[in-house]
Design a protein around this motif. Structure first.
Motif, PDB file in Angstrom:
ATOM      1  N   MET A   1       0.819  -1.208   0.000  1.00  0.00           N
ATOM      2  CA  MET A   1       0.000   0.000   0.000  1.00  0.00           C
ATOM      3  C   MET A   1       0.860   1.268   0.000  1.00  0.00           C
ATOM      4  O   MET A   1       0.481   2.277  -0.606  1.00  0.00           O
ATOM      5  CB  MET A   1      -0.956  -0.012   1.195  1.00  0.00           C
ATOM      6  CG  MET A   1      -2.021  -1.097   1.118  1.00  0.00           C
ATOM      7  SD  MET A   1      -2.947  -1.118  -0.460  1.00  0.00           S
ATOM      8  CE  MET A   1      -3.660   0.536  -0.467  1.00  0.00           C
ATOM      9  N   ALA A   2       2.025   1.213   0.651  1.00  0.00           N
ATOM     10  CA  ALA A   2       2.920   2.373   0.626  1.00  0.00           C
ATOM     11  C   ALA A   2       3.421   2.643  -0.790  1.00  0.00           C
ATOM     12  O   ALA A   2       3.502   3.801  -1.232  1.00  0.00           O
ATOM     13  CB  ALA A   2       4.093   2.142   1.580  1.00  0.00           C
TER      14      ALA A   2
ATOM     15  N   HIS B   1       1.872   1.763  -3.509  1.00  0.00           N
ATOM     16  CA  HIS B   1       0.709   2.232  -4.265  1.00  0.00           C
ATOM     17  C   HIS B   1       0.482   3.720  -4.020  1.00  0.00           C
ATOM     18  O   HIS B   1       0.229   4.484  -4.975  1.00  0.00           O
ATOM     19  CB  HIS B   1      -0.528   1.429  -3.861  1.00  0.00           C
ATOM     20  CG  HIS B   1      -1.802   1.969  -4.450  1.00  0.00           C
ATOM     21  ND1 HIS B   1      -2.079   1.922  -5.797  1.00  0.00           N
ATOM     22  CD2 HIS B   1      -2.864   2.591  -3.858  1.00  0.00           C
ATOM     23  CE1 HIS B   1      -3.252   2.480  -6.021  1.00  0.00           C
ATOM     24  NE2 HIS B   1      -3.753   2.889  -4.870  1.00  0.00           N
ATOM     25  N   GLU B   2       0.572   4.135  -2.777  1.00  0.00           N
ATOM     26  CA  GLU B   2       0.355   5.552  -2.460  1.00  0.00           C
ATOM     27  C   GLU B   2       1.423   6.438  -3.080  1.00  0.00           C
ATOM     28  O   GLU B   2       1.133   7.534  -3.571  1.00  0.00           O
ATOM     29  CB  GLU B   2       0.330   5.743  -0.936  1.00  0.00           C
ATOM     30  CG  GLU B   2      -0.867   5.138  -0.239  1.00  0.00           C
ATOM     31  CD  GLU B   2      -2.173   5.782  -0.683  1.00  0.00           C
ATOM     32  OE1 GLU B   2      -2.183   7.018  -0.899  1.00  0.00           O
ATOM     33  OE2 GLU B   2      -3.168   5.046  -0.846  1.00  0.00           O
ATOM     34  N   GLU B   3       2.672   5.984  -3.093  1.00  0.00           N
ATOM     35  CA  GLU B   3       3.771   6.814  -3.588  1.00  0.00           C
ATOM     36  C   GLU B   3       3.835   6.851  -5.112  1.00  0.00           C
ATOM     37  O   GLU B   3       4.068   7.911  -5.704  1.00  0.00           O
ATOM     38  CB  GLU B   3       5.099   6.305  -3.028  1.00  0.00           C
ATOM     39  CG  GLU B   3       6.292   7.189  -3.387  1.00  0.00           C
ATOM     40  CD  GLU B   3       7.578   6.761  -2.714  1.00  0.00           C
ATOM     41  OE1 GLU B   3       8.591   7.481  -2.837  1.00  0.00           O
ATOM     42  OE2 GLU B   3       7.581   5.692  -2.047  1.00  0.00           O
TER      43      GLU B   3
ATOM     44  N   ASP C   1       0.807   6.852 -11.150  1.00  0.00           N
ATOM     45  CA  ASP C   1      -0.390   6.026 -11.351  1.00  0.00           C
ATOM     46  C   ASP C   1      -0.038   4.646 -11.906  1.00  0.00           C
ATOM     47  O   ASP C   1      -0.816   4.038 -12.653  1.00  0.00           O
ATOM     48  CB  ASP C   1      -1.385   6.718 -12.287  1.00  0.00           C
ATOM     49  CG  ASP C   1      -1.886   8.041 -11.732  1.00  0.00           C
ATOM     50  OD1 ASP C   1      -2.017   8.154 -10.494  1.00  0.00           O
ATOM     51  OD2 ASP C   1      -2.132   8.967 -12.526  1.00  0.00           O
TER      52      ASP C   1
END
Length: 379
Positions: A137-138, A140-142, A335
């Motif tokens: 998730m980290a 994905h966020e970055e 993205d």
């Protein structure tokens, strides 16, 4: 235009060694390439100096001519170090040729067939589900990644019952599926550590209920017939190819029906010149290409231009580089994609030559694994 010299730079990207190669010309244009760190890495500079004697004074825009000459001068197949060195030279020549025309490299490959390149990231270090989910998730966020590659091994595959190991892998995959967004793709890399095809099939069956994006390299690459039999018995996409060296090996793999996805490494097979031929052979077999790329920012640029022009490209492996001071403006995902840079010639990124004045080499090597009975295994 003539080639006037070749320079090598020992560097690191994070905790791995990287060797950069610059080829200079009498037109003031310099091209850049990156070798694959098979090891021993310090063997590359003298090898590259020797290879320079074969093409010094040549026109760098005669890429196919120089590539073929380097392959022929060895008399015997050049092997891992030889092909990695040739790849770096090949990429420097593509860079020079594109810069001379003021265009991106992908324009020399027939132009881009896509506007951006989808990438995935490996997450291998997390032993527990909570930490693995946090890392995914980290990222994905970055960077927006929506595709990740994991290790299927939750226990030591050389200790205990194989069925228990497979069950643990399947259970863990199910937990990851339940905890992560449903649209995320999750692939698994077995790192060629399984000795028997039946075991690879059993592990694939354990992963299959949770829809893996692909199952990568469960077996060693040498016996192509085994890959054909393996693929025929699997219900998940089978990917392989990072350890193969040329179009003939890939042709044998594809003729055996041994892969749904091939993963040639552009820095292993001898560069862009060979990579294009491999992709064309795969296209004729209805097989897609997902380049192996655990490398630095410059190799990522090589792969991006290949992927932009490759009609049967699927996805590109991407390794986040946190510490590469020589890479001024490396390609960073947004993205989950890398954008092309149509207004920038060559590879589309700059190399800080001042940063290269410091020899930032770091030693790294694979450690052979020891089984409980004292015999050895691939790590």
């Amino acid at each position: 235009m003539k080639i006037t010299g070749l320079r090598t730079f020992m560097q690191r990207v994070d905790d791995r060694p990287r060797l950069l190669v610059a080829i200079d010309t009498d037109a003031g244009i310099t091209g850049w390439g990156e070798t694959y760190n098979h090891g021993p890495d310090k063997a590359y500079p003298p090898l590259l100096e020797f290879l320079l004697t074969q093409f010094a004074g040549d026109d760098p825009r005669r890429i196919s001519y120089i590539h073929q000459k380097l392959l022929q001068q060895t008399r015997f197949p050049p092997g891992a170090l030889g092909l990695a060195a040739i790849a770096a030279i090949d990429h420097a020549l593509w860079d020079i040729s594109a810069k001379a025309l003021g265009v991106p490299v992908y324009q020399l490959l027939g132009g881009h067939v896509r506007d951006r390149i989808r990438v995935y990231c490996g997450v291998y270090t997390a032993p527990e589900t909570d930490e693995a989910v946090r890392q995914v998730m980290a990222l994905h966020e970055e960077f927006g990644f929506t595709c990740f590659k994991l290790s299927p091994y939750r226990t030591n595959l050389h200790v205990g019952r194989w069925g228990e190991m497979c069950a643990a892998a399947g259970k863990w995959f199910g937990e990851m599926r339940a905890r992560l967004p449903s649209h995320f793709e999750l692939a698994f890399d077995a790192h060629a550590r399984i000795d028997e095809p039946i075991k690879a099939i059993q592990l694939a069956e354990a992963l299959a209920p949770h829809d893996p994006y692909f199952f990568e390299e469960p077996l060693r690459p040498e016996h192509m017939a085994a890959w054909g039999r393996l693929r025929a018995q699997m219900t998940v996409p089978l990917a392989t190819g990072e350890s193969l060296y040329n179009r003939w090996e890939f042709l044998a793999l594809l003729q055996a029906g041994g892969a749904d996805i091939i993963q040639p490494d552009i820095a292993v097979v001898g560069g862009m010149t060979e990579m294009k031929k491999i992709a064309d052979i795969a296209s004729a077999h209805f097989v897609t290409v997902a380049p192996h790329n655990p490398m630095g920012p410059l190799a990522t640029a090589h792969n991006l231009h290949f992927s932009a022009a490759c009609t049967n490209f699927r996805i590109l492996e991407y390794k986040v580089a946190r510490n590469a001071p020589w890479a001024v403006d490396q390609y960073l995902p947004k993205d989950g994609y890398l954008d092309l840079r149509p207004d920038r010639p060559g590879w589309g990124m700059e190399i800080d030559t001042d940063a290269l004045k410091v020899d930032d080499y770091i030693h790294w090597e694979r450690k052979v694994e020891v089984k409980p009975d004292g015999s050895t295994a691939y790590p």
